[in-house]
Design a protein around this motif. Structure first.
Motif, PDB file in Angstrom:
ATOM      1  N   THR A  18       0.835  -1.198   0.000  1.00 19.50           N
ATOM      2  CA  THR A  18       0.000   0.000   0.000  1.00 19.50           C
ATOM      3  C   THR A  18       0.874   1.254   0.000  1.00 19.50           C
ATOM      4  O   THR A  18       0.606   2.210  -0.739  1.00 19.50           O
ATOM      5  CB  THR A  18      -0.936   0.007   1.227  1.00 19.50           C
ATOM      6  OG1 THR A  18      -1.741  -1.179   1.198  1.00 19.50           O
ATOM      7  CG2 THR A  18      -1.827   1.224   1.232  1.00 19.50           C
ATOM      8  N   ASP A  19       1.931   1.258   0.807  1.00 22.81           N
ATOM      9  CA  ASP A  19       2.855   2.395   0.833  1.00 22.81           C
ATOM     10  C   ASP A  19       3.511   2.601  -0.539  1.00 22.81           C
ATOM     11  O   ASP A  19       3.681   3.734  -1.001  1.00 22.81           O
ATOM     12  CB  ASP A  19       3.933   2.198   1.901  1.00 22.81           C
ATOM     13  CG  ASP A  19       3.395   2.311   3.318  1.00 22.81           C
ATOM     14  OD1 ASP A  19       2.271   2.855   3.487  1.00 22.81           O
ATOM     15  OD2 ASP A  19       4.095   1.868   4.251  1.00 22.81           O
ATOM     16  N   VAL A  20       3.870   1.507  -1.176  1.00 21.35           N
ATOM     17  CA  VAL A  20       4.487   1.602  -2.504  1.00 21.35           C
ATOM     18  C   VAL A  20       3.487   2.188  -3.503  1.00 21.35           C
ATOM     19  O   VAL A  20       3.838   3.051  -4.319  1.00 21.35           O
ATOM     20  CB  VAL A  20       5.001   0.220  -2.976  1.00 21.35           C
ATOM     21  CG1 VAL A  20       5.370   0.248  -4.457  1.00 21.35           C
ATOM     22  CG2 VAL A  20       6.196  -0.213  -2.144  1.00 21.35           C
ATOM     23  N   LYS A  21       2.231   1.750  -3.439  1.00 19.05           N
ATOM     24  CA  LYS A  21       1.204   2.277  -4.339  1.00 19.05           C
ATOM     25  C   LYS A  21       1.016   3.778  -4.126  1.00 19.05           C
ATOM     26  O   LYS A  21       0.900   4.544  -5.083  1.00 19.05           O
ATOM     27  CB  LYS A  21      -0.122   1.546  -4.124  1.00 19.05           C
ATOM     28  CG  LYS A  21      -0.146   0.157  -4.702  1.00 19.05           C
ATOM     29  CD  LYS A  21      -1.522  -0.477  -4.471  1.00 19.05           C
ATOM     30  CE  LYS A  21      -1.595  -1.864  -5.031  1.00 19.05           C
ATOM     31  NZ  LYS A  21      -2.920  -2.475  -4.820  1.00 19.05           N
ATOM     32  N   SER A  23       3.199   5.890  -2.887  1.00 20.93           N
ATOM     33  CA  SER A  23       4.413   6.562  -3.379  1.00 20.93           C
ATOM     34  C   SER A  23       4.410   6.647  -4.901  1.00 20.93           C
ATOM     35  O   SER A  23       4.791   7.677  -5.480  1.00 20.93           O
ATOM     36  CB  SER A  23       5.663   5.826  -2.905  1.00 20.93           C
ATOM     37  OG  SER A  23       5.775   5.896  -1.509  1.00 20.93           O
ATOM     38  N   MET A  24       3.968   5.573  -5.551  1.00 21.76           N
ATOM     39  CA  MET A  24       3.911   5.580  -7.012  1.00 21.76           C
ATOM     40  C   MET A  24       2.904   6.617  -7.506  1.00 21.76           C
ATOM     41  O   MET A  24       3.158   7.315  -8.490  1.00 21.76           O
ATOM     42  CB  MET A  24       3.532   4.185  -7.544  1.00 21.76           C
ATOM     43  CG  MET A  24       4.612   3.139  -7.341  1.00 21.76           C
ATOM     44  SD  MET A  24       6.098   3.503  -8.280  1.00 21.76           S
ATOM     45  CE  MET A  24       5.530   3.182  -9.908  1.00 21.76           C
ATOM     46  N   ALA A  25       1.782   6.740  -6.844  1.00 24.37           N
ATOM     47  CA  ALA A  25       0.779   7.735  -7.230  1.00 24.37           C
ATOM     48  C   ALA A  25       1.345   9.148  -7.072  1.00 24.37           C
ATOM     49  O   ALA A  25       1.137  10.013  -7.931  1.00 24.37           O
ATOM     50  CB  ALA A  25      -0.486   7.568  -6.396  1.00 24.37           C
ATOM     51  N   GLU A  26       2.075   9.383  -5.981  1.00 22.41           N
ATOM     52  CA  GLU A  26       2.689  10.709  -5.771  1.00 22.41           C
ATOM     53  C   GLU A  26       3.714  10.996  -6.855  1.00 22.41           C
ATOM     54  O   GLU A  26       3.773  12.106  -7.399  1.00 22.41           O
ATOM     55  CB  GLU A  26       3.341  10.769  -4.395  1.00 22.41           C
ATOM     56  CG  GLU A  26       2.346  10.798  -3.243  1.00 22.41           C
ATOM     57  CD  GLU A  26       3.015  10.690  -1.881  1.00 22.41           C
ATOM     58  OE1 GLU A  26       4.260  10.479  -1.818  1.00 22.41           O
ATOM     59  OE2 GLU A  26       2.304  10.817  -0.876  1.00 22.41           O
ATOM     60  N   LEU A  27       4.544  10.002  -7.179  1.00 18.92           N
ATOM     61  CA  LEU A  27       5.545  10.182  -8.232  1.00 18.92           C
ATOM     62  C   LEU A  27       4.876  10.434  -9.584  1.00 18.92           C
ATOM     63  O   LEU A  27       5.344  11.267 -10.366  1.00 18.92           O
ATOM     64  CB  LEU A  27       6.447   8.949  -8.333  1.00 18.92           C
ATOM     65  CG  LEU A  27       7.490   8.804  -7.238  1.00 18.92           C
ATOM     66  CD1 LEU A  27       8.206   7.468  -7.372  1.00 18.92           C
ATOM     67  CD2 LEU A  27       8.493   9.941  -7.297  1.00 18.92           C
ATOM     68  N   ASN A  28       3.800   9.742  -9.842  1.00 13.89           N
ATOM     69  CA  ASN A  28       3.074   9.943 -11.098  1.00 13.89           C
ATOM     70  C   ASN A  28       2.567  11.377 -11.202  1.00 13.89           C
ATOM     71  O   ASN A  28       2.655  12.009 -12.260  1.00 13.89           O
ATOM     72  CB  ASN A  28       1.917   8.939 -11.188  1.00 13.89           C
ATOM     73  CG  ASN A  28       1.336   8.885 -12.580  1.00 13.89           C
ATOM     74  OD1 ASN A  28       1.997   9.219 -13.548  1.00 13.89           O
ATOM     75  ND2 ASN A  28       0.090   8.461 -12.672  1.00 13.89           N
TER      76      ASN A  28
END
Length: 98
Positions: A18-21, A23-28
């Motif tokens: 969930t944390d990775v998801k 973080s990926m959304a923030e990076l996107n």
């Protein structure tokens, strides 16, 4: 029902996932902002290039106008001088003043 070690590890893995998801959304989102900024920078660069070109062309036009004004002033002074000399010649030739 008591939790086993496998269940605890699975929960921990799901939390990490969930944390990775997130973080990926923030990076996107940040990448989208950078893409938008790139377009803005390109438009700004084009506008600056166009303005620089116009500025150089305007500078040439101003120089041309100044040169034409100098030539016009010289022509006017020459014509006025010729007119004055013509009047003087007329006065001296026909003796109006004598």
């Amino acid at each position: 029902m008591p939790e086993t070690k496998e269940m605890e590890e699975m929960k921990e893995f799901m939390n990490v996932l969930t944390d990775v998801k997130v973080s990926m959304a923030e990076l996107n989102g940040k990448i989208d902002q950078l893409t938008d900024m790139k377009e803005t920078v390109e438009k700004t660069k084009k506008t600056a290039s166009d303005a620089d070109y116009r500025s150089k062309e305007n500078e040439k036009d101003i120089e041309t106008i100044q040169n034409n004004n100098r030539r016009l002033m010289i022509a006017l002074i020459t014509m006025i001088g010729a007119f004055v000399f013509q009047i003087l010649y007329f006065l001296l030739t026909f003796g109006i003043g004598a």
